[in-house]
Design a protein around this motif. Structure first.
Motif, PDB file in Angstrom:
ATOM      1  N   PRO A 112       0.684  -1.193   0.058  1.00  0.00           N
ATOM      2  CA  PRO A 112       0.030   0.108   0.028  1.00  0.00           C
ATOM      3  C   PRO A 112       0.857   1.359   0.111  1.00  0.00           C
ATOM      4  CG  PRO A 112       0.060  -1.032   2.103  1.00  0.00           C
ATOM      5  CD  PRO A 112       0.723  -1.954   1.247  1.00  0.00           C
ATOM      6  N   ALA A 113       2.223   1.160   0.351  1.00  0.00           N
ATOM      7  CA  ALA A 113       2.886   2.344   0.494  1.00  0.00           C
ATOM      8  C   ALA A 113       3.344   2.814  -0.631  1.00  0.00           C
ATOM      9  CB  ALA A 113       3.998   2.249   1.521  1.00  0.00           C
ATOM     10  N   LYS A 114       3.633   1.795  -1.595  1.00  0.00           N
ATOM     11  CA  LYS A 114       4.247   2.161  -3.062  1.00  0.00           C
ATOM     12  C   LYS A 114       3.228   2.583  -4.088  1.00  0.00           C
ATOM     13  CE  LYS A 114       8.713   1.400  -2.317  1.00  0.00           C
ATOM     14  NZ  LYS A 114       9.781   2.350  -2.689  1.00  0.00           N
ATOM     15  N   LEU A 115       2.064   2.075  -3.966  1.00  0.00           N
ATOM     16  CA  LEU A 115       0.894   2.320  -4.943  1.00  0.00           C
ATOM     17  C   LEU A 115       0.876   3.817  -5.372  1.00  0.00           C
ATOM     18  CD1 LEU A 115      -1.988  -0.069  -4.424  1.00  0.00           C
ATOM     19  CD2 LEU A 115      -0.225  -0.010  -5.940  1.00  0.00           C
ATOM     20  N   PRO A 116       0.637   4.857  -4.489  1.00  0.00           N
ATOM     21  CA  PRO A 116       0.762   6.226  -4.922  1.00  0.00           C
ATOM     22  C   PRO A 116       1.748   6.683  -5.700  1.00  0.00           C
ATOM     23  CG  PRO A 116       0.094   6.085  -2.660  1.00  0.00           C
ATOM     24  CD  PRO A 116       0.649   4.552  -2.970  1.00  0.00           C
ATOM     25  N   GLN A 117       3.181   6.381  -5.403  1.00  0.00           N
ATOM     26  CA  GLN A 117       4.214   6.423  -6.092  1.00  0.00           C
ATOM     27  C   GLN A 117       4.255   5.725  -7.545  1.00  0.00           C
ATOM     28  OE1 GLN A 117       7.326   5.245  -4.054  1.00  0.00           O
ATOM     29  NE2 GLN A 117       7.118   6.964  -2.516  1.00  0.00           N
ATOM     30  N   LEU A 118       3.570   4.590  -7.524  1.00  0.00           N
ATOM     31  CA  LEU A 118       3.482   3.883  -8.672  1.00  0.00           C
ATOM     32  C   LEU A 118       2.582   4.506  -9.738  1.00  0.00           C
ATOM     33  CD1 LEU A 118       4.350   1.290 -10.273  1.00  0.00           C
ATOM     34  CD2 LEU A 118       2.341   0.080  -9.210  1.00  0.00           C
ATOM     35  N   GLY A 119       1.375   5.104  -9.222  1.00  0.00           N
ATOM     36  CA  GLY A 119       0.367   5.455  -9.963  1.00  0.00           C
ATOM     37  C   GLY A 119       0.885   6.860 -10.628  1.00  0.00           C
ATOM     38  N   GLN A 120       1.763   7.597  -9.755  1.00  0.00           N
ATOM     39  CA  GLN A 120       2.213   8.830 -10.229  1.00  0.00           C
ATOM     40  C   GLN A 120       3.173   8.726 -11.344  1.00  0.00           C
ATOM     41  OE1 GLN A 120       4.368  10.985  -7.148  1.00  0.00           O
ATOM     42  NE2 GLN A 120       4.038  13.023  -8.072  1.00  0.00           N
ATOM     43  N   SER A 121       4.236   7.737 -11.066  1.00  0.00           N
ATOM     44  CA  SER A 121       5.239   7.664 -12.058  1.00  0.00           C
ATOM     45  C   SER A 121       4.479   6.929 -13.590  1.00  0.00           C
ATOM     46  CB  SER A 121       6.111   6.712 -11.882  1.00  0.00           C
ATOM     47  OG  SER A 121       5.904   5.347 -11.455  1.00  0.00           O
ATOM     48  N   LEU A 122       3.557   6.282 -13.254  1.00  0.00           N
ATOM     49  CA  LEU A 122       2.731   5.766 -14.529  1.00  0.00           C
ATOM     50  C   LEU A 122       2.045   6.624 -15.223  1.00  0.00           C
ATOM     51  CD1 LEU A 122       1.647   3.358 -16.051  1.00  0.00           C
ATOM     52  CD2 LEU A 122      -0.197   3.082 -14.604  1.00  0.00           C
ATOM     53  N   GLY A 123       1.370   7.824 -14.522  1.00  0.00           N
ATOM     54  CA  GLY A 123       0.711   8.780 -15.079  1.00  0.00           C
ATOM     55  C   GLY A 123       1.764   9.777 -15.935  1.00  0.00           C
ATOM     56  N   ALA A 124       3.079  10.154 -15.245  1.00  0.00           N
ATOM     57  CA  ALA A 124       3.577  10.985 -15.869  1.00  0.00           C
ATOM     58  C   ALA A 124       4.276  10.334 -17.027  1.00  0.00           C
ATOM     59  CB  ALA A 124       5.177  10.975 -14.793  1.00  0.00           C
ATOM     60  N   GLY A 125       4.512   8.922 -17.084  1.00  0.00           N
ATOM     61  CA  GLY A 125       5.183   8.282 -18.332  1.00  0.00           C
ATOM     62  C   GLY A 125       3.957   8.271 -19.447  1.00  0.00           C
ATOM     63  N   ILE A 126       2.907   8.115 -19.327  1.00  0.00           N
ATOM     64  CA  ILE A 126       1.707   8.036 -20.116  1.00  0.00           C
ATOM     65  C   ILE A 126       1.740   9.770 -20.693  1.00  0.00           C
ATOM     66  CG2 ILE A 126      -0.830   8.096 -20.424  1.00  0.00           C
ATOM     67  CD1 ILE A 126      -0.940   5.877 -18.633  1.00  0.00           C
ATOM     68  N   ARG A 127       1.463  10.850 -19.739  1.00  0.00           N
ATOM     69  CA  ARG A 127       1.668  12.304 -20.248  1.00  0.00           C
ATOM     70  C   ARG A 127       2.938  12.319 -21.118  1.00  0.00           C
ATOM     71  NH1 ARG A 127       0.050  12.891 -15.147  1.00  0.00           N
ATOM     72  NH2 ARG A 127       2.072  13.477 -14.424  1.00  0.00           N
ATOM     73  N   ASN A 128       4.125  11.910 -20.966  1.00  0.00           N
ATOM     74  CA  ASN A 128       5.286  12.200 -21.626  1.00  0.00           C
ATOM     75  C   ASN A 128       5.060  11.448 -22.988  1.00  0.00           C
ATOM     76  OD1 ASN A 128       6.417  13.878 -19.850  1.00  0.00           O
ATOM     77  ND2 ASN A 128       7.649  12.185 -18.717  1.00  0.00           N
ATOM     78  N   PHE A 129       4.692  10.281 -22.912  1.00  0.00           N
ATOM     79  CA  PHE A 129       4.191   9.681 -24.061  1.00  0.00           C
ATOM     80  C   PHE A 129       3.532  10.257 -24.997  1.00  0.00           C
ATOM     81  CE2 PHE A 129       1.930   6.343 -26.818  1.00  0.00           C
ATOM     82  CZ  PHE A 129       3.064   5.996 -27.366  1.00  0.00           C
ATOM     83  N   LYS A 130       2.116  10.749 -24.590  1.00  0.00           N
ATOM     84  CA  LYS A 130       1.315  11.560 -25.332  1.00  0.00           C
ATOM     85  C   LYS A 130       1.915  12.977 -25.899  1.00  0.00           C
ATOM     86  CE  LYS A 130      -3.116  10.118 -23.142  1.00  0.00           C
ATOM     87  NZ  LYS A 130      -4.164  10.437 -22.661  1.00  0.00           N
ATOM     88  N   LYS A 131       2.585  13.562 -24.905  1.00  0.00           N
ATOM     89  CA  LYS A 131       3.447  15.047 -25.416  1.00  0.00           C
ATOM     90  C   LYS A 131       4.280  14.559 -26.786  1.00  0.00           C
ATOM     91  CE  LYS A 131       6.375  18.506 -23.682  1.00  0.00           C
ATOM     92  NZ  LYS A 131       7.331  18.795 -22.637  1.00  0.00           N
ATOM     93  N   ALA A 132       5.175  13.482 -26.478  1.00  0.00           N
ATOM     94  CA  ALA A 132       6.022  13.202 -27.622  1.00  0.00           C
ATOM     95  C   ALA A 132       5.339  12.735 -28.914  1.00  0.00           C
ATOM     96  CB  ALA A 132       7.038  12.197 -27.093  1.00  0.00           C
ATOM     97  N   SER A 133       4.277  11.966 -28.705  1.00  0.00           N
ATOM     98  CA  SER A 133       3.862  11.582 -29.871  1.00  0.00           C
ATOM     99  C   SER A 133       2.924  12.934 -30.774  1.00  0.00           C
ATOM    100  CB  SER A 133       2.713  10.650 -29.622  1.00  0.00           C
ATOM    101  OG  SER A 133       1.642  10.958 -28.947  1.00  0.00           O
ATOM    102  N   LEU A 134       2.542  13.898 -29.806  1.00  0.00           N
ATOM    103  CA  LEU A 134       1.924  14.937 -30.594  1.00  0.00           C
ATOM    104  C   LEU A 134       2.973  15.883 -31.293  1.00  0.00           C
ATOM    105  CD1 LEU A 134      -0.889  15.526 -28.233  1.00  0.00           C
ATOM    106  CD2 LEU A 134      -1.086  14.310 -30.326  1.00  0.00           C
ATOM    107  N   GLU A 135       4.145  16.077 -30.818  1.00  0.00           N
ATOM    108  CA  GLU A 135       5.116  17.029 -31.150  1.00  0.00           C
ATOM    109  C   GLU A 135       5.561  16.738 -32.705  1.00  0.00           C
ATOM    110  OE1 GLU A 135       8.423  16.957 -28.588  1.00  0.00           O
ATOM    111  OE2 GLU A 135       7.280  17.925 -27.185  1.00  0.00           O
TER     112      GLU A 135
END
Length: 60
Positions: free
Chosen positions: A22-45
């Motif tokens: 339970p302690a790592k789930l927020p960090q895991l969700g945050q890093s997963l969200g950042a990765g998805i945002r970066n992928f979307k940003k890179a695919s639109l550039e």
């Protein structure tokens, strides 16, 4: 093709909770969200334009 409904999502979350704890789930969700945002940003550039040099190096 792959339909993820509510029961499947609950099973995935329970497995993630058991594996990461339970302690790592927020960090895991945050890093997963950042990765998805970066992928979307890179695919639109626009792709970078790399200059091509037709001259061969070392040729006299």
């Amino acid at each position: 093709m792959f339909g993820f409904g509510m029961p499947e999502m609950v099973i995935i979350l329970v497995i993630a909770l058991v594996v990461f704890g339970p302690a790592k789930l927020p960090q895991l969700g945050q890093s997963l969200g950042a990765g998805i945002r970066n992928f979307k940003k890179a695919s639109l550039e626009e792709p970078e334009q790399i200059p091509v040099n037709d001259k061969k190096e070392g040729a006299a």
